[in-house]
Design a protein around this motif. Sequence first.
Motif, short mmCIF file in Angstrom:
data_model
loop_
_atom_site.label_atom_id
_atom_site.label_comp_id
_atom_site.label_asym_id
_atom_site.label_seq_id
_atom_site.Cartn_x
_atom_site.Cartn_y
_atom_site.Cartn_z
N LEU A 98 33.68 -11.85 30.28
CA LEU A 98 34.61 -12.67 31.04
C LEU A 98 33.89 -13.10 32.30
CD1 LEU A 98 36.82 -9.73 30.59
CD2 LEU A 98 38.09 -11.83 30.44
N ALA A 99 34.31 -14.21 32.89
CA ALA A 99 33.73 -14.67 34.15
C ALA A 99 34.81 -15.35 34.96
CB ALA A 99 32.58 -15.64 33.91
N GLY A 100 34.61 -15.38 36.27
CA GLY A 100 35.59 -16.01 37.13
C GLY A 100 35.29 -15.71 38.57
N THR A 101 36.34 -15.54 39.35
CA THR A 101 36.18 -15.28 40.78
C THR A 101 36.91 -14.01 41.17
OG1 THR A 101 38.11 -16.61 41.31
CG2 THR A 101 35.99 -17.73 41.34
N VAL A 102 36.48 -13.45 42.27
CA VAL A 102 37.18 -12.32 42.88
C VAL A 102 37.30 -12.63 44.37
CG1 VAL A 102 35.04 -10.98 43.15
CG2 VAL A 102 37.24 -9.81 43.24
N THR A 103 38.51 -12.46 44.89
CA THR A 103 38.75 -12.64 46.31
C THR A 103 38.98 -11.26 46.91
OG1 THR A 103 39.80 -14.75 45.81
CG2 THR A 103 40.14 -13.88 48.02
N MET A 104 38.13 -10.88 47.88
CA MET A 104 38.19 -9.58 48.52
C MET A 104 38.65 -9.78 49.96
SD MET A 104 34.46 -8.66 47.01
CE MET A 104 33.96 -10.31 47.42
N SER B 14 39.54 -11.96 52.63
CA SER B 14 39.34 -13.40 52.85
C SER B 14 38.01 -13.88 52.28
CB SER B 14 39.40 -13.70 54.34
OG SER B 14 38.39 -12.99 55.01
N LYS B 15 37.23 -12.99 51.69
CA LYS B 15 35.92 -13.33 51.14
C LYS B 15 36.04 -13.60 49.64
CE LYS B 15 32.31 -10.41 50.61
NZ LYS B 15 31.38 -9.36 51.03
N ARG B 16 35.42 -14.68 49.18
CA ARG B 16 35.50 -15.06 47.77
C ARG B 16 34.11 -14.98 47.15
NH1 ARG B 16 39.41 -18.20 44.90
NH2 ARG B 16 38.50 -19.45 43.24
N ALA B 17 34.05 -14.49 45.90
CA ALA B 17 32.76 -14.37 45.22
C ALA B 17 32.95 -14.61 43.73
CB ALA B 17 32.18 -12.97 45.47
N GLY B 18 31.85 -14.79 43.04
CA GLY B 18 31.89 -14.94 41.60
C GLY B 18 31.90 -13.56 40.95
N ALA B 19 32.47 -13.48 39.76
CA ALA B 19 32.53 -12.21 39.03
C ALA B 19 32.11 -12.44 37.58
CB ALA B 19 33.93 -11.63 39.08
N LEU B 20 31.30 -11.53 37.07
CA LEU B 20 30.90 -11.56 35.68
C LEU B 20 31.18 -10.19 35.09
CD1 LEU B 20 29.46 -12.88 33.23
CD2 LEU B 20 27.31 -11.98 34.16
N VAL B 21 31.90 -10.17 33.97
CA VAL B 21 32.23 -8.93 33.29
C VAL B 21 31.58 -9.01 31.92
CG1 VAL B 21 34.11 -7.52 32.39
CG2 VAL B 21 34.44 -8.80 34.49
N ARG B 22 30.70 -8.05 31.61
CA ARG B 22 30.04 -8.06 30.30
C ARG B 22 29.94 -6.65 29.75
NH1 ARG B 22 25.24 -5.98 31.20
NH2 ARG B 22 24.24 -6.30 33.21
N ARG B 23 29.89 -6.56 28.43
CA ARG B 23 29.80 -5.26 27.78
C ARG B 23 28.50 -4.58 28.14
NH1 ARG B 23 33.69 -3.13 24.42
NH2 ARG B 23 34.62 -4.87 23.36
N ASP B 24 28.58 -3.28 28.45
CA ASP B 24 27.36 -2.50 28.77
C ASP B 24 26.44 -2.43 27.58
OD1 ASP B 24 28.04 -2.05 31.35
OD2 ASP B 24 28.82 -0.04 31.03
N VAL C 1 42.82 -6.08 49.47
CA VAL C 1 43.27 -6.56 48.16
C VAL C 1 42.12 -7.29 47.48
CG1 VAL C 1 44.86 -8.10 46.95
CG2 VAL C 1 45.68 -6.73 48.87
N TYR C 2 41.86 -6.90 46.25
CA TYR C 2 40.89 -7.60 45.40
C TYR C 2 41.70 -8.35 44.35
CZ TYR C 2 36.69 -5.14 47.04
OH TYR C 2 35.64 -4.68 47.79
N ARG C 3 41.53 -9.66 44.32
CA ARG C 3 42.24 -10.51 43.35
C ARG C 3 41.22 -11.07 42.37
NH1 ARG C 3 46.87 -13.92 42.73
NH2 ARG C 3 46.32 -15.85 41.68
N PHE C 4 41.35 -10.66 41.11
CA PHE C 4 40.44 -11.11 40.06
C PHE C 4 41.11 -12.23 39.26
CE2 PHE C 4 39.14 -6.77 40.90
CZ PHE C 4 37.75 -6.86 40.89
#
Length: 147
Positions: free
Chosen positions: A129-135, A137-147, A115-118
């Motif tokens: 957009l920016a935030g976190t993603v939990t994959m 039990s592993k947690r990481a930062g996420a950055l979403v930007r227009r191509d 499960v990926y939780r954004f």
Amino acid sequence: MSARFVWGIFLIAVCALPVCADEAPPAPEEASPWKGRYKLSISNDAAWHNDALDIDTASVEEMEGTVEVDLGLGPEGREPNADETLHKVKFKGRRSSDTDPYVAEVMVGSVQPRVYRFELFPIEPGKSLAGTVTMGSKRAGALVRRD
């Protein structure tokens, strides 16, 4: 008398025009500023992974589209397993207010699904957009930007 009769018919015709006139066509639906394709960057992810987010619809409360999670091996040189590919999964993110993040969960993989939780906050409206993603039990930062 005939002039009064003609003026009477003329006034009735003028008053009836707005009733008979067609209604104005509805205004075209305004496109969401978020609609489009975005590059998704997950911290600690392999450099060759091409993750992306396609947003179809977005409002203050909901966001829908497709997330692409690339679990490819890159330049490893061996045949990839079933889960070591690009996964395209539909998502529906929700939030309860402007200050809360959009939260979406997707299941990625078929042999060992995870499960990926954004949890994504808008930074620049329509652009990133920016935030976190939990994959799992592993947690990481996420950055979403227009191509």
